[in-house]
Design a protein around this motif. Sequence first.
Motif, short mmCIF file in Angstrom:
data_model
loop_
_atom_site.label_atom_id
_atom_site.label_comp_id
_atom_site.label_asym_id
_atom_site.label_seq_id
_atom_site.Cartn_x
_atom_site.Cartn_y
_atom_site.Cartn_z
N LEU A 1 0.94 -1.22 0.09
CA LEU A 1 -0.05 0.11 0.11
C LEU A 1 0.84 1.27 0.07
CD1 LEU A 1 -2.83 -1.03 2.87
CD2 LEU A 1 -3.00 -1.20 0.08
N SER A 2 0.49 2.08 -1.02
CA SER A 2 1.48 3.42 -1.13
C SER A 2 0.72 4.29 0.05
CB SER A 2 1.44 3.87 -2.33
OG SER A 2 0.22 4.68 -2.90
N GLU A 3 1.39 5.58 0.23
CA GLU A 3 0.54 6.60 1.01
C GLU A 3 -0.32 7.49 0.08
OE1 GLU A 3 3.87 8.83 2.41
OE2 GLU A 3 4.61 7.15 3.92
N GLU A 4 -0.32 7.34 -0.80
CA GLU A 4 -0.98 8.05 -1.93
C GLU A 4 -2.77 7.12 -1.79
OE1 GLU A 4 -2.00 9.81 -6.40
OE2 GLU A 4 0.07 8.85 -5.74
N LEU A 5 -3.74 8.09 -1.84
CA LEU A 5 -5.01 7.54 -1.85
C LEU A 5 -5.67 7.72 -3.17
CD1 LEU A 5 -6.70 8.66 1.76
CD2 LEU A 5 -5.10 6.51 1.36
N ASP A 6 -6.54 6.74 -3.71
CA ASP A 6 -7.31 7.14 -4.70
C ASP A 6 -8.74 7.73 -4.37
OD1 ASP A 6 -9.14 5.09 -3.84
OD2 ASP A 6 -8.73 3.71 -5.01
N ASP A 7 -9.43 8.18 -5.39
CA ASP A 7 -10.56 8.93 -5.11
C ASP A 7 -11.60 8.19 -4.35
OD1 ASP A 7 -9.68 10.86 -6.67
OD2 ASP A 7 -10.52 10.27 -8.70
N LEU A 8 -11.45 7.14 -4.16
CA LEU A 8 -12.41 6.22 -3.27
C LEU A 8 -11.92 6.06 -1.75
CD1 LEU A 8 -12.95 3.47 -5.43
CD2 LEU A 8 -14.65 5.08 -4.97
N GLY A 9 -10.62 6.77 -1.39
CA GLY A 9 -9.99 6.87 -0.17
C GLY A 9 -9.25 5.66 0.32
N ILE A 10 -8.91 4.49 -0.72
CA ILE A 10 -8.08 3.58 -0.59
C ILE A 10 -6.75 3.76 -1.10
CG2 ILE A 10 -7.76 0.97 -1.22
CD1 ILE A 10 -10.93 1.17 -1.75
N PRO A 11 -5.76 3.36 -0.51
CA PRO A 11 -4.08 3.51 -0.75
C PRO A 11 -3.86 2.94 -1.98
CG PRO A 11 -4.47 2.70 1.58
CD PRO A 11 -5.95 2.86 1.13
N ARG A 12 -3.19 3.36 -2.96
CA ARG A 12 -2.83 2.82 -4.02
C ARG A 12 -1.77 1.80 -3.98
NH1 ARG A 12 -5.14 5.76 -8.43
NH2 ARG A 12 -5.61 8.05 -8.02
N SER A 13 -1.62 0.99 -5.06
CA SER A 13 -0.92 -0.03 -5.01
C SER A 13 0.71 0.47 -5.26
CB SER A 13 -1.02 -0.82 -6.10
OG SER A 13 -2.44 -1.73 -6.09
N ARG A 14 1.77 -0.28 -4.73
CA ARG A 14 3.12 0.05 -5.07
C ARG A 14 3.50 -1.46 -5.15
NH1 ARG A 14 8.12 0.13 -1.71
NH2 ARG A 14 9.45 1.73 -2.69
N LEU A 15 3.94 -1.58 -6.33
CA LEU A 15 4.57 -2.84 -6.83
C LEU A 15 6.08 -2.88 -6.88
CD1 LEU A 15 4.49 -5.60 -8.45
CD2 LEU A 15 4.20 -4.53 -10.68
N VAL A 16 6.56 -3.85 -6.35
CA VAL A 16 8.12 -4.00 -6.02
C VAL A 16 8.14 -5.38 -6.90
CG1 VAL A 16 10.25 -4.44 -4.61
CG2 VAL A 16 8.07 -2.97 -3.85
N TRP A 17 8.91 -5.28 -7.92
CA TRP A 17 9.28 -6.14 -8.84
C TRP A 17 10.38 -6.37 -9.59
CZ3 TRP A 17 9.14 -6.43 -14.58
CH2 TRP A 17 8.82 -7.71 -15.00
#
Length: 482
Positions: free
Chosen positions: A347-363
């Motif tokens: 989970l990233s620190e940035e939220l989407d417009d629904l208030g859910i943290p955006r994804s952070r992919l480590v690959w």
Amino acid sequence: MYIAFEDLNEDSDAVDVCIIGGGAAGIAMAVTLARQGRQVLLCEGGDADYSERSQDSYRGEVVGDAYIPLYGARLRHLGGSTNHWGGVCRPLDRYDFTQKPAAVETGWPIGHDALAPYYRAAASMLDLTPTPSDQPIPGAGLKRIYFSLGNPTRLKDKYATTLNDSITLECCLTANLVALETQGGRVTSASFKNYQGDYRKVRARYFVLACGGIDNSRLLLWCNQQTQGQLIPNDATLGRYWMEHPHATVGKALLFNPAALGLDDDYNVFLSPTAQSIASRQILNCGLRLHRMNAEVTQELVDELAQLAPALAGQLYTWQAQGQVMHGAMLRASWEQEPRYENRIELSEELDDLGIPRSRLVWRQSELDRHTIRESMLLLGEYLRDNDLGRLQLADWLADTPVKLPTEGELAGRHHMGGTRMSLTAEEGIVDSDCRLFAQENVYVAGSSVFASAGHANPTLTLVQLALRLSDHLASRLTQGV
């Protein structure tokens, strides 16, 4: 039938199964269970068609190797990524479910036989064309394999009548999961939010999360955080062991005898290493794709090889003078990625417009991933050379030691797998062999996020097989009243 978001009712006890996510896995399950007379609620976070407001939730950060922007990798509306799916399918190999010698993490808690009974139904659902059986190539350590290459099926269109008219299936759009409430090892309700900021709760006997190979992890990470770890108490592997199918152009080949690989009759031929080669070469699975070149480009390869190997030049031109047909081939590949704890969704620190943290992919691709594609190509090259059937030229990036991965081009198949992996114990994964969350009696996960390993085959057929298997499991539990 479709219902409005405002009509979602938490007081209803009629819902047998609430399926969250209307992609391939979600629609396959919803249609199957509804036709069996089960009361199903299908909640899709997106709209009926593409919309920026829905797609925006897929924006996220990528850390590590070069990768496709997450925003454009998959589609987030009814039908999911079947709306731009190419229709290429084949089952995983039998040995893809077992531990490969080079990576013990590749083993599944179920075997090939657990999914085989669902092949016919899944193939029918996806309108797959019949394919011949794999054909071992004597002395090569390779086999010729086949993919269904028929017209891609758009599931929301194929099952439009059921979604519109079924009296046992309700479909609600713009219903985005934002929370799961749990008590005593059972989820009591799921909370949804639309784009206007309205909330609704849903109660059901069973819940199935089918939101894709990234969002299944993202949403469970978020919901688990909100429940202070009650949803998934042992969450060490949540989001972990994430995988892709790296894709790249890997070289060229000049075939003196195209019939040896089938390129005399077909313009596209697919090869993969046998189980014995995978073990002896200490590699993972790999799909090599040979695309026949036209006569002009083939002649360029003949002339280039003649310059590089003067001792062979006379023979090449003699064969041509005698009317022997040679074919050049462009080689592309899709290979299995090692399941590694370090590759993950966070989970990233940035939220989407629904208030859910955006994804952070480590690959990041591992040394074994690089070894797999290089050794697979060398296996083919040695077979051509040792039998005087042709010569192979590695792509520049693959000829380097160590292998330097491409940073542009195709990169990967947009096949998101792992993150909620299936395992025997809660210490090793997130769901059991029935795709159920270990700590919750009534919550399941559907889709490629449960894959314990990836093989090299496109994942859609396998995830639909798993979805149909899960449908049978839930139908049995509902019949038993548990």
